[in-house]
Design a protein around this motif. Structure first.
Motif: not given
Length: 464
Positions: A153-157
């Motif tokens: 979820q912290a990988l953004g787009e």
């Protein structure tokens, strides 16, 4: 605040909700269809149809690159234009969605509400901030959504789900696919055949829906010819590095691999869309996952006039099953308390890969050892398959030893989607292996391979 009264409120206007609405109306009830998200059904917008458009482009590219064995030589290099591929995917997708929107537009305005619904109490719904609906019965057909585990979820787009693929304007260069289920394998292979560098990382040794060890092993080897496939691996770290993602994973053999990808496509399952419904305001019995406990036959939640249909119930997330459930739920909601069980069709599942994967009826994992005989055919030397150079595949059919009735099949091979329908019809008609073999098999067709498997099962039945 506007307040309306209706016999049946249907929450969700997708593949289950639309049939539920029509069924409730056909049963003579008043009905209101409520939708908070985009209309057009998951299948048409981001599921079955756009994925098959991408797969069709991949099949064309793959075929163009493999003509030489026929003595047909394409001069120069086959070039895949990613922008043109995605333009066709999106334009045809939008055309198909348009047909669904036309059907929604045909519903009387008084029977439609726009906004997310939530329960105030058992029979009272709040829709958006503008309308309250008092309903005698409720059909929940809110569908499902992709799950993105916390580590991504912290990988953004740079982390995407299958919905996002169909909004691309061009194809990426390199991608990691997390999950080796149906969606991961279909999209992974399609992208690979379109020239994308693909790595598919599974966690539990899955190969799509397959449970037969021999078929699963054959399919795993086959997919490894299209992309890097680690069916049983553990992703240890996924880190955003600029406009890329660095992943470190440990393979089933214990090898530690680090690689960098343009995107991470997560296909790690789906969850039912119940979170906006405020089910805690009702007297429904809720399980540990926040889902109402319901009867899978009548679709009714306990003794309440609430019915769960389509992907929301997670039983069989398939278009035809969602439509069947929608009709049953709408009818039961309209006629409550006179409810009837849903009559299920023969089980059928298809993975649109090359070669295709299909399952019909009972899974190998669910059959009681010693009670069934297995028939086998390899498509590697099957006549028509070899003529077309599509001779990859292995099929197992399962037949009950006592009744000789066809129970099910799992396989990978050419024309799998078509053979699956023949077997599903045979299963629904409760045919024996002998009755199926009395049916005509033209020559030369791929279906002759099915006949070989059935004959092999008959021979196995005669063994002590």
């Amino acid at each position: 605040m506007n307040t309306v009264q209706t016999d049946v409120a249907i929450i969700g206007a997708g593949s289950a909700g639309l049939p539920a609405y029509r069924a409730a109306k056909a049963a003579g009830a008043s009905a209101i269809l409520i939708e908070g998200g985009p209309h057009g059904t998951t299948c048409a917008r981001v599921g079955c149809m756009p994925s098959k458009l991408l797969i069709a482009a991949a099949e064309a590219a793959h075929a163009a690159q493999h003509t030489a064995p026929f003595g047909v030589h394409v001069d120069g290099t086959v070039r895949v234009d990613g922008r043109e591929v995605m333009q066709r995917v999106k334009s045809e997708r939008d055309r198909l969605v348009g047909f669904v929107l036309d059907s929604v537009d045909a519903i009387p305005a008084a029977d439609k509400l726009t906004g997310y619904a939530r329960f105030i109490d058992d029979g009272l719904l709040q829709v958006g901030d503008h309308t309250r609906v008092r309903a005698r019965s409720v059909v929940i057909a809110t569908g499902s959504s992709p799950v993105v585990p916390a580590k991504y979820q912290a990988l953004g787009e740079r982390v995407i789900v299958n919905d996002d693929v169909f909004e691309w304007s061009d194809l990426p260069r390199k991608i990691a696919v997390i999950g080796a289920g149906v969606i991961g394998l279909e999209l992974g292979q399609a992208l690979a055949h379109l020239g994308v560098d693909v790595t598919v990382i599974g966690a539990r040794g899955r190969v799509g829906p397959l449970t037969d060890p021999a078929i699963k092993a054959y399919a795993e080897r086959t997919f490894q010819n299209s992309f890097r496939f680690e069916a049983q691996a553990e992703v240890e770290v996924a880190t955003r590095v600029g406009d890329a993602v660095q992943i470190r994973f440990r393979t089933g053999a214990g090898e530690v691999v680090e690689d960098t990808f343009e995107y991470v496509l997560v296909t790690a399952g789906r969850k039912s869309n119940f979170e906006k419904l405020a089910l805690h305001n009702t007297s429904l019995t809720i399980d540990k996952h926040g889902a109402p406990i319901y009867d899978p036959l009548t679709l009714q939640a306990g003794a309440h006039p609430v019915f769960i249909a389509g992907d929301a119930n997670g039983v069989l997330p398939l278009l035809h099953e969602a439509a069947d459930e929608g009709r049953a739920a709408g009818t039961n909601a309209a006629r409550f308390p006179d409810v009837a069980p849903l009559k299920r069709r023969a089980s059928i599942a298809v993975l649109f890969s090359n070669p295709g994967i299909a399952m019909v009826g009972a899974r190998h994992a669910d059959l009681e050892p010693g009670t069934f005989a297995t028939g086998e055919v390899s498509f590697e030397d099957q006549g028509r398959s070899r003529v077309m150079l599509k001779n990859r595949g292995l099929m197992h059919v399962y037949v009950d030893k006592a009744s000789r009735q066809f129970l099910g099949a799992e396989w990978i091979g050419p024309d799998a989607e078509h053979i699956a329908h023949l077997l599903a019809w045979a299963l629904q008609m409760k045919l024996t292996v002998d009755a199926i073999l009395e049916m005509p098999f033209y020559h030369p067709v791929v279906e002759e391979g099915l006949r070989t498997a059935l004959r092999h099962a008959v021979a196995a039945l005669q063994l002590p």
